[in-house]
Design a protein around this motif. Structure first.
Motif, PDB file in Angstrom:
ATOM      1  N   LEU A 149       0.821  -1.210   0.000  1.00 43.82           N
ATOM      2  CA  LEU A 149       0.000   0.000   0.000  1.00 43.82           C
ATOM      3  C   LEU A 149       0.857   1.263   0.000  1.00 43.82           C
ATOM      4  CD1 LEU A 149      -2.894   1.143   0.117  1.00 43.82           C
ATOM      5  CD2 LEU A 149      -2.692   1.126   2.605  1.00 43.82           C
ATOM      6  N   ARG A 190       1.626   2.259  -3.543  1.00 38.86           N
ATOM      7  CA  ARG A 190       0.479   2.714  -4.333  1.00 38.86           C
ATOM      8  C   ARG A 190      -0.140   3.983  -3.775  1.00 38.86           C
ATOM      9  NH1 ARG A 190      -1.646  -3.184  -4.223  1.00 38.86           N
ATOM     10  NH2 ARG A 190      -2.441  -2.400  -2.275  1.00 38.86           N
ATOM     11  N   ARG A 191      -0.246   4.051  -2.464  1.00 33.34           N
ATOM     12  CA  ARG A 191      -0.886   5.199  -1.797  1.00 33.34           C
ATOM     13  C   ARG A 191      -0.099   5.564  -0.542  1.00 33.34           C
ATOM     14  NH1 ARG A 191      -7.015   5.207  -2.983  1.00 33.34           N
ATOM     15  NH2 ARG A 191      -6.993   4.129  -4.959  1.00 33.34           N
ATOM     16  N   ALA A 224       0.359   8.300   1.261  1.00 34.60           N
ATOM     17  CA  ALA A 224      -0.269   9.091   2.326  1.00 34.60           C
ATOM     18  C   ALA A 224      -1.234   8.235   3.143  1.00 34.60           C
ATOM     19  CB  ALA A 224      -0.994  10.293   1.735  1.00 34.60           C
ATOM     20  N   LEU A 225      -1.991   7.401   2.474  1.00 29.20           N
ATOM     21  CA  LEU A 225      -2.927   6.524   3.169  1.00 29.20           C
ATOM     22  C   LEU A 225      -2.183   5.519   4.038  1.00 29.20           C
ATOM     23  CD1 LEU A 225      -5.963   5.999   3.406  1.00 29.20           C
ATOM     24  CD2 LEU A 225      -5.752   4.389   1.518  1.00 29.20           C
ATOM     25  N   ASP A 273      -5.231  -2.862  -7.417  1.00 24.46           N
ATOM     26  CA  ASP A 273      -5.543  -1.894  -6.371  1.00 24.46           C
ATOM     27  C   ASP A 273      -7.059  -1.824  -6.227  1.00 24.46           C
ATOM     28  OD1 ASP A 273      -5.600   0.114  -4.526  1.00 24.46           O
ATOM     29  OD2 ASP A 273      -4.780   1.659  -5.836  1.00 24.46           O
ATOM     30  N   TRP A 307      -8.629  -0.365  -3.825  1.00 25.49           N
ATOM     31  CA  TRP A 307      -9.014   0.799  -3.043  1.00 25.49           C
ATOM     32  C   TRP A 307      -9.519   1.892  -3.967  1.00 25.49           C
ATOM     33  CZ3 TRP A 307      -8.302   0.953   2.337  1.00 25.49           C
ATOM     34  CH2 TRP A 307      -7.678  -0.165   2.869  1.00 25.49           C
ATOM     35  N   PRO A 323     -10.781   5.880  -4.802  1.00 28.32           N
ATOM     36  CA  PRO A 323     -10.125   7.159  -4.514  1.00 28.32           C
ATOM     37  C   PRO A 323     -10.560   7.713  -3.157  1.00 28.32           C
ATOM     38  CG  PRO A 323     -11.838   7.432  -6.160  1.00 28.32           C
ATOM     39  CD  PRO A 323     -11.718   5.965  -5.911  1.00 28.32           C
ATOM     40  N   VAL A 324      -9.649   8.406  -2.511  1.00 25.45           N
ATOM     41  CA  VAL A 324      -9.950   9.051  -1.235  1.00 25.45           C
ATOM     42  C   VAL A 324     -10.446  10.455  -1.547  1.00 25.45           C
ATOM     43  CG1 VAL A 324      -8.989   9.860   0.947  1.00 25.45           C
ATOM     44  CG2 VAL A 324      -8.206   7.701  -0.032  1.00 25.45           C
ATOM     45  N   GLY A 342      -9.780  12.743   3.047  1.00 26.29           N
ATOM     46  CA  GLY A 342      -8.361  13.054   3.176  1.00 26.29           C
ATOM     47  C   GLY A 342      -8.111  14.087   4.261  1.00 26.29           C
TER      48      GLY A 342
END
Length: 125
Positions: free
Chosen positions: A7, A10-11, A13-14, A83, A85, A87-88, A93
């Motif tokens: 993760l 890929r993301r 910040a998350l 992926d 997940w 979008p946030v 966020g």
């Protein structure tokens, strides 16, 4: 942990937000979770419940194994599959960012909140 594997790639910040929350749940210093566990275990020892405090510390160590396993999976494993997940959103966020700041802020400087909690507790006595 396979859906969280990779993760961080890929993301980032998350993954960082989730890592901060898991570290706080573990009770590692510089997080709100550490402050909470410290005061809880201190109160147990001061109240004469040393064995209960020791069980709590032992369970914290056990939980660290699981929580840090998730962090290792996010940062040290390759992604498995697609992926999944979504979008946030902007508000999500923002909520995550504010939560990370609060968790770290309370871990670094818990004084004002602890003073407020003492005042609230005294009003109940």
């Amino acid at each position: 942990f396979s859906d969280l594997a990779g993760l961080a790639g890929r993301r980032p910040a998350l993954a960082a937000a989730l890592a901060v929350f898991l570290i706080s749940l573990t009770g590692i210093p510089v997080s709100a979770g550490f402050v909470g566990k410290f005061y809880l275990f201190t109160a147990a020892v001061n109240g004469g419940y040393v064995s209960l405090a020791l069980v709590g510390v032992l369970m914290s160590v056990v939980s660290a194994y699981y929580y840090l396993g998730v962090v290792v999976s996010m940062y040290m494993r390759d992604p498995v599959g697609e992926d999944a997940w979504g979008p946030v959103g902007a508000m999500s966020g923002l909520a995550l960012a504010v939560s990370v700041v609060v968790v770290l802020g309370l871990g670094i400087y818990p004084g004002p909140v602890l003073a407020w909690a003492r005042l609230a507790a005294q009003s109940l006595l």
